[in-house]
Design an enzyme around this catalytic site. Structure first.
Site, mmCIF file in Angstrom:
data_model
loop_
_atom_site.group_PDB
_atom_site.id
_atom_site.type_symbol
_atom_site.label_atom_id
_atom_site.label_comp_id
_atom_site.label_asym_id
_atom_site.label_seq_id
_atom_site.Cartn_x
_atom_site.Cartn_y
_atom_site.Cartn_z
ATOM 1 N N LYS A 49 11.497 8.328 30.805
ATOM 2 C CA LYS A 49 10.334 8.981 30.173
ATOM 3 C C LYS A 49 9.741 10.026 31.118
ATOM 4 O O LYS A 49 9.341 11.108 30.699
ATOM 5 C CB LYS A 49 9.291 7.898 29.841
ATOM 6 N N HIS A 105 -4.922 7.938 13.942
ATOM 7 C CA HIS A 105 -4.258 6.676 13.574
ATOM 8 C C HIS A 105 -4.788 6.232 12.209
ATOM 9 O O HIS A 105 -6.001 6.258 11.974
ATOM 10 C CB HIS A 105 -4.549 5.611 14.647
ATOM 11 N N ASN A 124 -0.030 16.540 8.880
ATOM 12 C CA ASN A 124 -1.211 16.818 9.703
ATOM 13 C C ASN A 124 -1.046 18.133 10.461
ATOM 14 O O ASN A 124 -1.995 18.900 10.607
ATOM 15 C CB ASN A 124 -1.501 15.659 10.661
ATOM 16 N N MET A 165 5.108 9.163 17.400
ATOM 17 C CA MET A 165 5.265 7.717 17.424
ATOM 18 C C MET A 165 5.840 7.227 18.764
ATOM 19 O O MET A 165 6.843 6.501 18.796
ATOM 20 C CB MET A 165 6.156 7.266 16.255
ATOM 21 N N ARG A 166 5.205 7.639 19.842
ATOM 22 C CA ARG A 166 5.696 7.309 21.180
ATOM 23 C C ARG A 166 4.502 7.180 22.108
ATOM 24 O O ARG A 166 3.561 7.975 22.002
ATOM 25 C CB ARG A 166 6.588 8.468 21.611
ATOM 26 N N LEU A 167 4.527 6.198 22.998
ATOM 27 C CA LEU A 167 3.425 6.058 23.958
ATOM 28 C C LEU A 167 3.517 7.162 25.006
ATOM 29 O O LEU A 167 4.611 7.513 25.439
ATOM 30 C CB LEU A 167 3.510 4.701 24.664
ATOM 31 N N GLY A 169 4.933 15.807 9.351
ATOM 32 C CA GLY A 169 4.103 16.911 9.812
ATOM 33 C C GLY A 169 3.070 17.412 8.826
ATOM 34 O O GLY A 169 2.682 18.583 8.882
#
Ligand code: GAR
Length: 190
Positions: free
Chosen positions: A65, A109, A14, A90-92, A12
């Site tokens: 999901k 990214h 960012n 880190m998950r689509l 965290g």
């Protein structure tokens, strides 16, 4: 005042940079909630220390999901979130989230996309031996780091730099670039 939600899975830094930019009045926004797919992530603790509402969930405890994203969308709607900011999430994103917040989800990214998509982009770039590295901020679509590019910054990789030094350079760029891009996007929404 525009509202944002920050999604993060790990440390965290960012999130902290965005939060600090708000405190320093460089970014006119309010972080309405932090969403994390790791209940014990450092970012969860950091958000709680700042009295920001946290939705930390274990994806494995949901049938699919769609189920956890429905809960997330309900939360985002209730907070009237203008922009969803992925910061080390880190998950689509799945169709439920994308359909609800299309064009309003951005990601950072640690590579010059379209090079080195996916996990450990910095390691991939080091292994490849690239001489220029950088950071990309982009809109999120259903692919992996594939949405429309909003901003990029690059730097020359000097000979002999350690991975830690490269990571520090990447983070230094991210922590300045992300708040300024968020500010610009929120201004454009007015
Ligand atoms: C950041 O470097 C970000 O670019 C990267 O994860 C790190 C999170 O650091 N994101 C990705 O790799 C997304 N594919 P932080 O938790 O300290 O902000």
């Amino acid at each position: 005042m525009k509202s944002i939600a920050v999604f993060a899975s790990g440390t965290g830094t960012n999130f902290e940079a965005i939060q600090k930019a708000i405190e320093d009045h460089q970014l006119e926004a309010s972080i309405e909630c932090v969403v994390s797919d790791h209940r014990d992530a450092k970012v969860v603790e950091k958000a709680q220390q700042k009295n920001i509402e946290v939705f930390a969930f274990d994806p494995k405890s949901y049938p699919s999901k769609k189920d956890y994203e429905k809960e997330i969308v309900t939360l985002l709607d209730s907070k009237k979130v203008d922009l969803v900011v992925l910061a080390g999430y880190m998950r689509l994103c799945g169709e439920v989230l994308l359909n609800a917040y299309e064009g309003k989800i951005i990601n950072i990214h640690p590579s010059l996309l379209p090079a080195f998509k996916g996990k450990d982009a910095i390691g991939q770039a080091i292994d490849y031996g690239v001489k220029v590295m950088g950071v990309t901020i982009h809109y999120v679509d259903s692919g992996m780091d594939s949405g429309k590019i909003i901003a990029q910054r690059s730097f020359d990789v000097e000979e002999g730099l350690s991975r830690e030094e490269i990571e520090a350079s990447i983070h230094a760029i991210e922590h300045v670039l992300y708040p300024s891009v968020i500010q610009k996007l929120l201004e454009e929404m007015k």
